[in-house]
Scaffold this active site. Structure first.
Site, short mmCIF file in Angstrom:
data_model
loop_
_atom_site.label_atom_id
_atom_site.label_comp_id
_atom_site.label_asym_id
_atom_site.label_seq_id
_atom_site.Cartn_x
_atom_site.Cartn_y
_atom_site.Cartn_z
N THR A 24 81.77 31.56 13.68
CA THR A 24 82.71 30.55 13.19
C THR A 24 82.04 29.42 12.40
OG1 THR A 24 82.56 29.31 15.26
CG2 THR A 24 84.31 30.98 15.11
N ASP A 51 81.93 33.34 18.47
CA ASP A 51 80.69 32.58 18.62
C ASP A 51 80.83 31.24 17.91
OD1 ASP A 51 77.71 32.60 19.36
OD2 ASP A 51 77.75 31.99 17.26
N LYS A 85 77.63 26.24 22.35
CA LYS A 85 76.19 25.99 22.47
C LYS A 85 75.90 24.51 22.73
CE LYS A 85 75.43 29.69 19.09
NZ LYS A 85 76.63 29.69 18.26
N SER A 167 69.36 30.56 22.98
CA SER A 167 69.37 30.97 21.58
C SER A 167 68.08 30.49 20.92
CB SER A 167 70.59 30.35 20.89
OG SER A 167 70.62 30.71 19.53
N ASN A 168 67.55 31.30 20.03
CA ASN A 168 66.34 30.95 19.28
C ASN A 168 65.12 30.76 20.16
OD1 ASN A 168 67.52 30.82 16.54
ND2 ASN A 168 68.69 29.13 17.40
N GLN A 191 70.20 34.65 21.78
CA GLN A 191 70.79 34.83 20.45
C GLN A 191 69.77 34.40 19.40
OE1 GLN A 191 74.12 32.65 17.85
NE2 GLN A 191 74.94 33.35 19.80
N TYR A 217 72.28 36.98 15.10
CA TYR A 217 73.01 36.20 14.08
C TYR A 217 72.34 36.43 12.72
CZ TYR A 217 69.57 32.26 14.28
OH TYR A 217 68.45 31.48 14.22
N GLY A 221 71.96 38.93 6.56
CA GLY A 221 71.21 37.96 5.77
C GLY A 221 71.78 36.59 6.08
#
Length: 324
Positions: A24, A51, A85, A167-168, A191, A217, A221
């Site tokens: 989103t 998400d 998040k 995430s990350n 994620q 994610y 690209g």
């Protein structure tokens, strides 16, 4: 016909996540109302996994779209898997629950299905999304992420989030959480940026060994946002190998890139605010890539990141400084 591919995956806490999610995040030039409209289209097409994040600043619109679809009987709340998040300005343990409550208030929902730490990097707390000093430099701070994680666990215990994840994170940061004394819940997912130019095979292997789902994610690209993405970055969807495989299956290169992730056990997120493209992105369950196709796509890996976070290089928790 699903060609032996389940549409959902069981998480390590027993909850279930749909393997294809709708992103989103919108660029600044897209009106917030478009996010709500696209969310409704995505639900109509069949997406059930959404998400989102506090930092996207559109949870009000996305929440309203979901509630309208529930009100008209298209879906029930339990059919929807919603992720938000924890933004970097809320990493101090005492700020974690208030941050989640803020998202829930915007959404007008009682709980989220997944709450994840957005980045393993903390910034100065406050109302600014990107706090900067007098020289225009982002103000970072060091927070013990194990303390942040303990506060995330309390959100799960309180029923505000069904599942919690990250995430990350690179594998060392994941290990730091997994080895935390008194760990109550493992992260259900990590994620990360993941696509044929950055296939994350080592991190994927590590996550699978710990029963952590890898969520991709930027799977097609990335949008060319100069804040995160360098000019002149390669266009994944113009990649000749993807295009040749797409032609062979009578599909789009995007569908091939998404199917590639699903077949290797990765949950994949895809974002588009174009009605035709949203529909096309969901049509990845009725064809199958051959082992040769998979091998050819794996061969495209060049450890290329679109998302580099230039302002955080040198921070002790900078996650992108090693191979995985």
């Amino acid at each position: 016909m699903d060609l032996n591919l389940s549409r959902s995956v069981k998480l390590n806490d027993g909850h279930v996540m749909p393997v294809l999610g709708f992103g989103t995040l919108a660029s600044d030039d897209v009106p917030k109302s478009k996010c709500g409209e696209a969310t409704k289209v995505a639900i109509d097409v069949g997406f059930r996994h959404f998400d989102a994040a506090y930092v996207y600043q559109n949870e009000e619109e996305v929440g309203k779209a979901i509630r309208e679809k529930i009100a008209e009987g298209t879906v029930k709340r339990e059919d929807i898997f919603y992720t938000t998040k924890l933004w970097t300005t809320f990493c101090r343990p005492e700020l974690v629950r208030p941050a989640l409550e803020r998202s829930l208030k915007a959404l007008q929902l009682d709980y989220v299905d997944l709450f994840i730490i957005h980045l393993p990097i903390a910034m100065k707390p406050g109302e600014e999304l990107m706090p900067k000093d007098a020289n225009g430099e982002v103000i970072l701070e060091t927070v013990d992420l194990c303390g942040t994680w303990a506060a995330m666990e309390k959100c799960k215990d309180a029923g505000l989030a069904k599942s919690i994840g990250v995430s990350n994170f690179n594998h060392k940061q994941l290990e730091m959480i997994l080895n935390k004394p008194g760990l109550e819940y493992k992260p259900v997912c990590n994620q990360v940026e993941c696509h044929p130019y950055l296939n994350q095979s080592k991190l994927l292997e590590f996550c699978k060994s710990k029963d952590i789902v890898l969520v991709a994610y930027s799977a097609l690209g990335s949008q060319k946002n100069p804040a995160w993405v360098e000019r002149g970055s390669p266009s994944l969807l113009e990649e000749p190998v993807l295009n040749a495989i797409a032609k062979k299956h009578n599909r789009s290169p995007g569908q091939v890139a998404l199917r590639f992730q699903l077949q290797r056990g990765v949950v994949v997120l895809v974002k588009s605010f174009n009605q035709k493209r949203i529909k096309e992105n969901f049509e990845v369950f009725d064809f199958e890539l051959t082992p040769e196709d998979m091998k050819a796509i794996e061969g495209l890996n060049r450890n290329f990141r679109y998302f580099k976070l230039p302002f955080a290089v040198g921070h002790p928790h900078y996650p992108f400084s090693e191979e995985y």
